[in-house]
Design an enzyme around this catalytic site. Structure first.
Site, PDB file in Angstrom:
ATOM      1  N   HIS A 141      10.305  73.257 -34.619  1.00  0.00           N
ATOM      2  CA  HIS A 141      10.475  73.329 -35.834  1.00  0.00           C
ATOM      3  C   HIS A 141       9.676  74.096 -36.573  1.00  0.00           C
ATOM      4  O   HIS A 141       9.601  73.988 -38.429  1.00  0.00           O
ATOM      5  CB  HIS A 141       9.925  71.427 -36.559  1.00  0.00           C
ATOM      6  CG  HIS A 141      11.262  70.699 -37.422  1.00  0.00           C
ATOM      7  ND1 HIS A 141      12.063  72.320 -38.253  1.00  0.00           N
ATOM      8  CD2 HIS A 141      11.607  69.852 -38.029  1.00  0.00           C
ATOM      9  CE1 HIS A 141      13.066  71.228 -38.873  1.00  0.00           C
ATOM     10  NE2 HIS A 141      12.816  70.153 -38.859  1.00  0.00           N
ATOM     11  N   ASP A 162      14.519  75.302 -38.880  1.00  0.00           N
ATOM     12  CA  ASP A 162      15.471  74.424 -39.085  1.00  0.00           C
ATOM     13  C   ASP A 162      16.291  73.763 -39.054  1.00  0.00           C
ATOM     14  O   ASP A 162      17.501  73.937 -37.703  1.00  0.00           O
ATOM     15  CB  ASP A 162      15.463  74.800 -40.413  1.00  0.00           C
ATOM     16  CG  ASP A 162      14.315  75.646 -41.411  1.00  0.00           C
ATOM     17  OD1 ASP A 162      13.305  74.976 -41.882  1.00  0.00           O
ATOM     18  OD2 ASP A 162      14.547  76.444 -42.410  1.00  0.00           O
TER      19      ASP A 162
END
Length: 513
Positions: free
Chosen positions: A484, A488
């Protein structure tokens, strides 16, 4: 002159190694290209040869130590003479009898003949010394068996290249030797101790061979690789019938025993025992983790600690691929000489999705993001030694047939322990197929420094609503684990949806949709 021994090139993305074994001690003589030590990475084992002839002056990285690329391992004194301890097989001077001294003089009176590792076969680079049939000082005849070596495939017996006396053993039982190593020295024509009579020695014990007559075997040491395989497979010694010399258990014997159906054991009537319960110690077995397993454990934990790992899920209707495969599999195999499997569809679908979401095919380097304008697809393969990830290079430029051929070849090499470091380096994205083991859903763990890994799972028929009707469809859960820090949520979900679309309608791959 002092020569430095440094960690050799470990390959792209490999940032550290563990010093596994030193084959030499300080003070011992070394020759050019003679193996000094062995390093263990999370992918392969690397041997470190001597860059010069001389004396090993100092070891600067002990066994078990973690070292970085180009780190200093040891120093060699080119001008020095070997002043270290006497050979391992010699007894201390104070313990030698007059007969032994006389025997030593006899051994040194003849010509010395080296006993070398015999040809091990193509791509086999090392072996383990399993058993010595002779001791130092024993007389040997030409072609008499001296010892037995164990490779990852077969056992190799080593005959004496000359008649004489076994003067020195250079590789003890359990030692790992390369394909050109010296095993021992024979003094040609010398007289030695008479070999002990076979009838006087080993105690024998019966092994239950089933309904037939029990087989008697000598109480011999099982092959090191067999012991390791038994520990990994959870197979006890009593379940394995040895096919080696004198009933010795070999690695392939363990594989056969593990594959054989086991008699159903009655379920325990009591609750799971507490480790501290009286008498439990006798029912436990403690086995040291292999260095490869320790490295895998450390690297996977590092991945969890470093990446901001998250997993998103979806599912794919596999009926479109299954219909296409059933229609063309015979013609495909006839033309390309390889079977059409599911993996090539997944590789192509991922390559297609990576073009749209390039951050899944990127990696973080410090404060930079490195985008890869190519796809080197890692394909996770389970082996007896642990999980390895060989790489299909430039998968985005290859067709279905070439991908299937390379995956088949790399998978076979992985299971046989033949993968090279080059074949496991440079991956940009990975596919892991837990479905072959029956997994319905799981969260795959990242393969650093990659930012994404796709988990395939078991194809299972489930009721689905299609056009307002409940129908049965072959469905597969898909899981994308991603970093992450660079990917995204929107990008991760988009990637997985594109993979799903390509799998459910493979024609989209042809039209680049």
């Amino acid at each position: 002159m002092t020569i430095e021994v440094k960690v050799p090139a470990l390959g792209e993305s490999v940032t550290e190694a563990t010093v596994a074994t030193w084959f030499k001690k300080p003070g011992e003589r070394v020759e050019v290209d003679e193996m000094l030590c062995e390093l263990e990475t999370d992918k392969v084992t690397v041997e470190v040869p001597s860059p010069a002839a001389g004396v090993l002056a100092a070891i600067l990285a002990a066994e078990g130590e973690t070292v970085a690329p180009d780190a200093l391992l040891a120093q060699i004194d080119e001008t020095g003479a070997a002043t270290g301890a006497a050979p391992k097989t010699r007894k201390p001077q104070a313990a030698e009898t007059q007969a032994e001294k006389t025997q030593e003089g006899q051994r040194m009176s003849g010509k010395s003949v080296d006993v070398m590792v015999p040809a091990l076969g193509e791509s086999v680079t090392e072996a383990t010394v399993a058993t010595w049939f002779k001791k130092v000082g024993d007389s040997v005849a030409m072609d008499e068996m001296l010892c037995e070596l164990e490779t990852d495939k077969v056992s190799v017996e080593v005959p004496a290249p000359a008649a004489g006396v076994l003067a020195e053993i250079l590789a003890e039982e359990g030692a790992t030797v390369d394909a050109k190593a010296r095993l021992a020295i024979i003094t040609e024509g010398a007289a030695g101790a008479a070999p002990s009579a076979p009838a006087a020695a080993p105690q024998e014990k019966a092994i239950d061979a089933g309904p037939e007559q029990p087989v008697l075997r000598k109480d011999v040491e099982d092959a090191p690789s067999a012991k390791k395989a038994m520990a990994e497979a959870g197979v006890s010694r009593d379940q394995v019938a040895g096919s080696g010399r004198d009933g010795r258990v070999m690695k392939e014997d363990v594989a056969r025993a593990a594959a054989a159906p086991q008699a159903a054991a009655p379920a325990p009537a009591t609750a799971p025992r507490a480790p501290s319960a009286p008498g439990d110690a006798a029912r436990e077995e403690r086995v040291k983790m292999t260095r490869l397993r320790q490295t895998i454990a450390r690297r996977l934990k590092d991945a969890q600690n470093t990446a901001a790992m998250l997993t998103t899920y979806n599912e794919a209707d596999m009926s479109g691929i299954m219909a296409l495969r059933n229609e063309y599999k015979d013609a495909f195999e006839k033309k390309h000489k390889v079977k059409l499997g599911f993996m090539s569809f997944f590789v192509k679908a991922c390559c297609h999705a990576l073009k749209e979401v390039p951050e899944v095919n990127a990696e973080i380097d410090g404060t930079d993001v490195v985008y890869k304008n190519y796809v080197n697809m890692g394909v996770a393969v389970g082996t007896p030694s642990g999980l390895v990830v060989p790489v299909v290079r430039d998968a985005d430029q290859k067709g279905f047939a070439q991908i299937e051929k390379e995956i088949a070849e790399l998978g076979a090499k992985g299971r046989d322990g033949k993968l090279t470091m080059q074949e496991m380096q440079g991956g940009t994205f990975t596919i892991s197929n837990g479905g072959v083991y029956g997994s319905l859903m799981s969260s795959p763990i990242l393969n650093p420094p990659q930012s994404g890994i796709l988990g395939m799972h078991k194809i299972q028929e489930r009721p689905m609503v299609v056009g307002g009707q409940i129908v049965i469809r072959p469905m597969m859960y898909l899981a994308l684990s991603y970093d992450h820090r660079i990917v995204d949520g929107k990008g991760a979900v988009t990637f997985l949806v594109r993979v799903k679309e390509a799998l459910e309608d493979p024609r989209r791959l042809l039209m680049d949709l």
